[in-house]
Design an enzyme around this catalytic site. Structure first.
Site, PDB file in Angstrom:
ATOM      1  N   GLU A   1       0.817  -1.222   0.000  1.00 31.75           N
ATOM      2  CA  GLU A   1       0.000   0.000   0.000  1.00 31.75           C
ATOM      3  C   GLU A   1       0.850   1.270   0.000  1.00 31.75           C
ATOM      4  O   GLU A   1       0.742   2.101   0.902  1.00 31.75           O
ATOM      5  CB  GLU A   1      -0.963  -0.006   1.192  1.00 31.75           C
TER       6      GLU A   1
ATOM      7  N   GLU B   1      -6.513  -7.919  -0.781  1.00 23.59           N
ATOM      8  CA  GLU B   1      -6.887  -7.963   0.630  1.00 23.59           C
ATOM      9  C   GLU B   1      -8.377  -7.711   0.774  1.00 23.59           C
ATOM     10  O   GLU B   1      -8.942  -6.856   0.094  1.00 23.59           O
ATOM     11  CB  GLU B   1      -6.156  -6.880   1.446  1.00 23.59           C
TER      12      GLU B   1
ATOM     13  N   TRP C   1     -10.012  -1.301  12.342  1.00 19.92           N
ATOM     14  CA  TRP C   1      -9.570   0.103  12.349  1.00 19.92           C
ATOM     15  C   TRP C   1     -10.672   1.056  11.893  1.00 19.92           C
ATOM     16  O   TRP C   1     -10.468   2.268  11.868  1.00 19.92           O
ATOM     17  CB  TRP C   1      -8.298   0.294  11.522  1.00 19.92           C
TER      18      TRP C   1
END
Lengths: 668, 668, 668
Positions: A147, A302, A310
């Site tokens: 990322e 993912e 989160w």
């Protein structure tokens, strides 16, 4: 690839002192039909615990053991999180923020992309990894970092930025003109005087801000290529990918896409907060965006098998939703369903992030059961691997346009709603059963029949010509309010807007009114519009001076009441539509119906598409696969869709269970 | 002590040039029945105006003059606010924030607890104070600093933190394992590499964050002991106290309580914003928490006789409320009513904080009249001094648990509502007329009949065993959702939760659903539950797999509709209840009624307790004192309470005036 | 001046490479009746591109070319935005923020006012400008810098602050007493120890905070005088101005007003968000404040011909509003209508700020047409230039009072609503057709009949005596809650409030109750009050002990129900009214009607003033000019106003078009 990749991120380095757990994991993976894991992304401290001391053997053992059981490995390079010894010894690898303060060690995504030392260190480990795993048949894909994102304002980056600018503008006079630095006397005398934007310094020059963002992308892409070169030097020849993020505005993904072989991305929608079909549409748009980066199948890299820790609220997925969300990826062009994560970590900030194997370590959990059932289903669908989506409609959603528009002051600092504007058109097309590509301004549009450009504020060089030719050649182009305002360095066009296309659209924008939050205007259809209802609009209203264009709707309120708000202009072979105001969803739904009827664009499906149902398709030379998905938490009657073809997944063509998916195959 | 301490903080150093004002103050104190003042807390600049030049004579004169008139002194050490010369000469005494930037001089609570120089300086002044006042009969108590709090990230503190960790973990491998540092490759190679948490650096390691908070408490306690040692060295033998704060999460007060002889605290409730009885309950919980720190009478060290200027709104107390709030302290175990402040300062940030003597300097003010009347009443109640509270119910409210739970990501970053969960159980018990202790996980629970542990996320070492034995021995234990999840370094337990107590509760938690703000589930009672109504629940819902437990209520919505939400498990001699969801107050009220009925716990009062009335008791060997307080702004009929015994304060046992208090004495 | 100045800011330095655009601009200006432009404010980089290399010729050419066509120039000094080379070479010219961090280059308003180097540099360019343009007949006014504001905490400023304090207090003992530094032991031993307030250091001393703000004003004024001296040195003798800002609390404008010859200000109201008349009233108050600074005609220096890009929403002005807003300036005493800006910039942060000539570069835009029509109208009204406003009522709105009140803690940190309190009285007077001056505490009040002092928390030295004499001499004085609390260093008065005026008002304030948001009390009129309705009050309620005062209204709720809330006291020749609570607008409207009736103050207009109509007047020795303005978006019948005199602008005295203005002239 021969089958759909199924599995996800796995962090055995957290459990090396618990071999029985690693064994248990293997058993569970086999049970769940998992065929792929991603290793190494956060393993740098385990792979090189001290400078120059490499320990790759533990990972090799795991790769081999997995491979023995039919499980392939995606090998991650560890640049996303660096060991402590490195920042202690070489502080230059730490990022410096816009206030010129260097970070302490911590977190991830925190390294300077420019630092020669960091580049040397990542070269070291990547080369070692390549040497060890380049020839390993268990390793099928090279996953570069994790990322990518963020920026660094250190002296090394400042210097690199200046070089990049010099390369772009050649002379400081060109730059001064492009950035309009005479405003507030910010004229530069030389490239050496330039510094990156900072809230403690310069923020007023939009050209500087925009070029800084471009530089950050360029530097990140350069770092990506550096990583890949290191792997190739070490002898690894597997294809490469980077994992991208949802609606991420920190980088121009077009440029990263050019660096790698395969696009992959990480999806974490907030389910069950609003109607699931709306969440699915928003997520579907991202799938289409990722697919359109290369117009090839992509990978879902993912996703969360349970709740995401989160986000504001760790909402459990209702039974079936995991399957629906996973099949949506396939439906939009993915050749994988991969999770973050296989096994939940015991500690640190993601310890409550959902996983295939949770802290209980059991295989009778609800989540494990759903994962297993899904794995079983996917294992029977290998034939769709590699199939493509052929869309005849495209939406332009451009990140440079977004950067410039959101950085500008006015016409609505309280919110422009660019993303929402794109979603509205997207939803309208999807509701009509149309596949859609989502592309940047840079892409070719000549092969589409319908192209939609919401809020195309910034015209990159040549876009006017591209649009003109598209319409001339019989294409149908829709553009909205606040388009064609500035050039590629955010300088306003002189001489009227939308720039260079006033004849194509048959009108000129004279002013744009900003509406306060809660303020509403009305759109009143003309008789010739094909519409009969009135619609609300908010936020922004262009005032239009119409030439050859035919007004379809006009404003119902304010001093511009009665003036045109939505228009249509026949231009040579095609049509150019202009939507002058931020209209409500229903307008878009009904307006695109009129357009597609007129130009004869057909839905994927002959029958009627019920509410909460998403329809998409993938194609091979021989077959077309229809994906019918139900985002309602109850059974839906789909007999009205008149589906033909053979059911290759799911129950039947009459009813679709809550969050169910049916895949129908038809010969082309 | 022989009488209830009455008085408060007094700052004569502000008025040394106005002796007529100091004389006037003395007259007024005598008039108001004041017998105690606190001196010295903010006097450092007056006591040691230049380094090593001590001027204690002015304070000695005042102490003696007060003592002549029967007014005792609580002597504060001045560490809470340091003179300017010290920070100018020794910058190391100034705190460094988490971004590693050293403060400038200003405010209070701003010194480094580690600095050897600051410790030396406080030793200097404390020794002098002790020498001068140790033998002074007017000085009855040593008040260490003022409202300890805050943290420092300076190099000295970093070093002390490393030493503290080394002491705790011995090897860096132990620490790495305990903090799960392999996550994101944050493995440490040595203790020297460790730095305190920072938003510019490391925040992802919960174990680090938690240990840092523990270290801050340890260092503060160490500083407290250093202050006390200095006083003892100087020859002062009076007992010691520190003043604690409402619901303060910066320190673990258990550790401070060990350092001193007497607990005291400062209470500033926000009255008249919601129903006063709710504010009183919340404040009562704090009184009970403070009392339970040592299970001894405590002191109310600060309270405001009028409005508090640093809150959002400076609301005046309605007539009578001052008395009610003051008596509440006594009712919950205080042996004092002390104010901040006797005389209002003329300038600086608290100049509008309410005081016994305000800027008008008059004794016919409404506030002075109420203070005087209250002083008169208290002077007749010396017999309750030293009496204790004997509670048979206890609530566990643990600050380390709170630190860990609130630092974790998930299951609800938008709000866990730990404090609210504790208050709900507390209110329910109080409404039934039960005295309650509020304790940490570390305390002994064997003497209680009912113990309640809301959201006991973090299990400190040995708590499972303590709970098991408590239930085995016939105790009744209530635990709620999100309990038994992690160990004392915030590592998740493997193998199912609530950890180690699945047999005791007869169930396992399989998942926890986070509900969005505004989202509601329902709790439906079973026939055997003793309940007949349905209740709402929000925020968090545990999904339970029940073994031996008996389901009492089940969920009414979502995919887990029909599954158990509240259960009861007979385990050996006792019962273990599990409340799986964040239920509304009414559920707690009615559920605890069922439990206490079942186990035969009796209210303090035979009759019915009307709304808005609080009942508490204190005990000596001979007497029990009942405190009946009315938090309604109108007369309440209390004849339904069937009070017996002798009225020693207030009018009668039939009616209670607005904000009135009646105290009834019964022989045991 | 012989005519109304019409035009605005012009930035030809942005277009020097496009001479055809500059020519076009000139044609358009002539067309639009523009007679004045402002040049040079942001031209430093063009005037002195490298240190000591001056290029003034391009500007001289433009000034002359404009002058040839009857267009005068207001010459700006360029200190508001400095060239890059200067901060690169001399970092001391950059400001340092309160956290002691020096800014990077960027933005504007960013120079240190103390820096000797910056002063030398501005002296250099100003002298050059003066030499070149001092004798140029085209240059009519010297415009010093641009919107002075902000503060610097650099070492040079710290030193200057200490000198300023030494000058003010002579001894450190005086300062310690004035700031009440014994609180929290912050006593200073010498002036050298003093540092400016900082959130990282000292914020608790209100006296320090207040004196720092005074110093910032003093230093800014000193810098202004330095700029003017430089111009005079260079031989420029034109009058000077500084442009001030709406309701700006960063500086005490009284002090800046003393430095220059003419007041000017920049107005950017947020139109069409609430009722336009309310926006107009708020803006009118500012006009009156600016005019009252010197009791002379002022200049409207900046206003936006279209929408303002830096506000939350760029709202277009409805047709006519531009004219209404421009005439409002004249109606309140301006001798100009000037715009920011003549031509829109192509790039940088204000590129979408409205302009007379927009990016289309056309003269058939709606905005250009309105600008032209307005210019035509103004060109016929030269006779009103220089006329004055003679108000018999004054409002005290004092910035030092505001600084102190808003910095204090209590009685309502959630909002004191000082500005709103001033607006309420202002609106009430305006609705009755009264002209109003808006003045500071420092101004003379003896010539008014009615003076109103809302929330006069801080009494500057001598104000008690001034008020007493005013009332003695037959004046009528209204004061409200929270008045007379502190002296000029923010020390609370001892001995009761309102300080020194308890006999004049015939009462004492005993307490002040803060009400929570949403909380309401009621004001109930007495029979003798002349009022018959009840009113709501919020936020703050003074509790009053009445002596000779006559209660007019009393509280309807809370424990102080029935006690006086509004009173009237005849004192010698005059009357002193006290409004004890933050009452709703309607109260003020009706209360002032009672007062003005009683004291015989007459409206400007004999007849009734309709809603949404504003009436104001200007006077010469011979004529009175009445301005009647309609802020309703529709025609209003104004025949009820019984206007007499000659219409010199607008249609007639019977009807007023939407946003229309009529000006009537009557001989005195």
């Amino acid at each position: 690839m021969r089958h759909i990749l199924y599995g996800g991120d796995y962090n055995p380095e957290q459990w090396l002192d618990r071999p029985e757990i690693l064994e248990q994991d293997l058993d569970y993976m086999i049970k769940a039909h998992i065929n792929t894991v991603t290793l190494g992304m956060f393993s740098w401290a385990a792979l090189e615990p001290e400078e120059g001391e490499y320990h790759l053997e533990w990972m090799e053992n795991i790769v081999n053991r997995l491979y023995e059981h039919g499980i392939s490995t995606i090998l991650g390079t560890p640049s996303g999180a660096r060991p402590k010894w490195m920042s202690d010894k070489y502080p230059e690898v730490l990022r410096v923020n816009e206030n010129r303060v260097r970070n302490l060690f911590g977190g991830r995504h925190n390294h300077c992309y420019t630092s020669p030392i960091y580049r040397e260190k990542i070269r070291g480990i990547n080369t070692k990894l390549a040497k060890r795993f380049g020839g390993n048949p268990g390793v099928v894909l090279l996953h570069i970092s994790n990322e990518y994102g963020g920026e660094c304002h250190c002296p090394l980056c400042q210097e690199a930025f200046r070089m990049w600018l010099k390369d772009r503008y050649t002379t400081i006079e060109n730059l001064n003109k492009a950035w309009w630095t005479t405003f507030w006397s910010h004229t530069y005398l030389s490239f050496d005087q330039i510094e990156s934007p900072s809230s403690m310094g310069e923020t007023a020059l939009h050209g500087l801000n925009l070029d800084w963002k471009r530089f950050v992308t360029a530097q990140t892409a350069d770092f990506t290529l550096h990583e890949i070169r290191s792997l190739r030097e070490g002898g690894a020849e597997q294809p490469t990918t980077v994992n991208l993020m949802y609606d991420y505005a920190g980088l121009n993904y077009d440029k990263l896409a050019e660096c790698v072989d395969i696009i992959s991305w990480d999806t974490y929608p907030v389910w069950h907060k609003k109607e699931d079909i709306l969440t699915a549409r928003d997520n579907g748009l991202q799938h289409d965006y990722m697919r359109s980066l290369k117009h090839q199948p992509f990978l879902l890299m993912e996703s969360c098998p349970s709740s995401t820790n989160w986000q504001g609220v760790s909402k459990l997925k209702r039974p079936g939703l995991l399957s629906a969300a996973s099949f949506q990826a396939l439906a939009h062009g993915s050749d994988s369903v991969l999770y973050f994560q296989i096994r939940q970590s015991r500690g640190a900030s993601e310890k409550f992030h959902g996983a295939v194997i949770d802290h209980s370590g059991r295989d009778d959990t609800r989540v494990f059961q759903e994962v297993t059932q899904l794995g079983d289903g996917l294992s029977r669908l290998s034939e769709i691997v590699g199939s493509k989506v052929n869309a005849s409609a495209a939406l332009i959603y451009d990140v440079e346009n977004r950067w410039a528009m959101e950085d500008s002051q006015g016409p609505r600092n309280d919110g422009l709603f660019y993303h929402e504007a794109v979603v509205k058109s997207y939803q309208a097309l999807r509701r009509q059963g149309l596949d859609v590509d989502v592309i940047s301004e840079q892409q070719d549009i000549s092969s589409y029949r319908l192209v939609i450009a919401p809020m195309l504020y910034l015209f990159r060089e040549g876009i006017e010509e591209k649009i003109r030719r598209f319409v001339e050649s019989g294409g149908h182009f829709v553009m909205t309010y606040w388009s064609g305002i500035v050039n590629s360095t955010d300088l306003c066009y002189l001489g009227g807007t939308p720039h260079g296309l006033q004849d194509v659209f048959g009108l000129e924008r004279t002013e744009t009114d900003g509406l306060y939050d809660g303020e509403v205007n009305r759109l009143i259809p003309s008789e010739n519009s094909g519409l009969s209802k009135e619609y609300e609009c908010r936020n922004l209203c262009d005032l239009l001076k119409v030439g050859t264009a035919e007004p379809l709707l006009h404003y119902g309120r304010e001093f511009y009441q009665g003036t045109p708000a939505v228009t249509k202009n026949r231009y040579k072979g095609g049509t150019a539509y202009y939507i002058g105001a931020d209209a409500e969803q229903q307008f878009y739904d009904e307006f695109y119906q009129v357009i597609t009827n007129e130009i004869g664009m057909k839905s994927l499906i002959a029958g009627k598409i019920p509410e909460d149902i998403e329809v998409t398709s993938r194609n091979t030379e021989k077959f077309r696969y229809y994906f019918i998905q139900n985002y309602k938490n109850e059974m839906v009657d789909i007999s009205c869709m008149n589906l033909t073809g053979e059911v290759i997944h799911g129950d039947n063509k009459e009813e679709l269970a809550a969050y169910g998916t049916v895949i129908v195959r038809e010969e082309v």
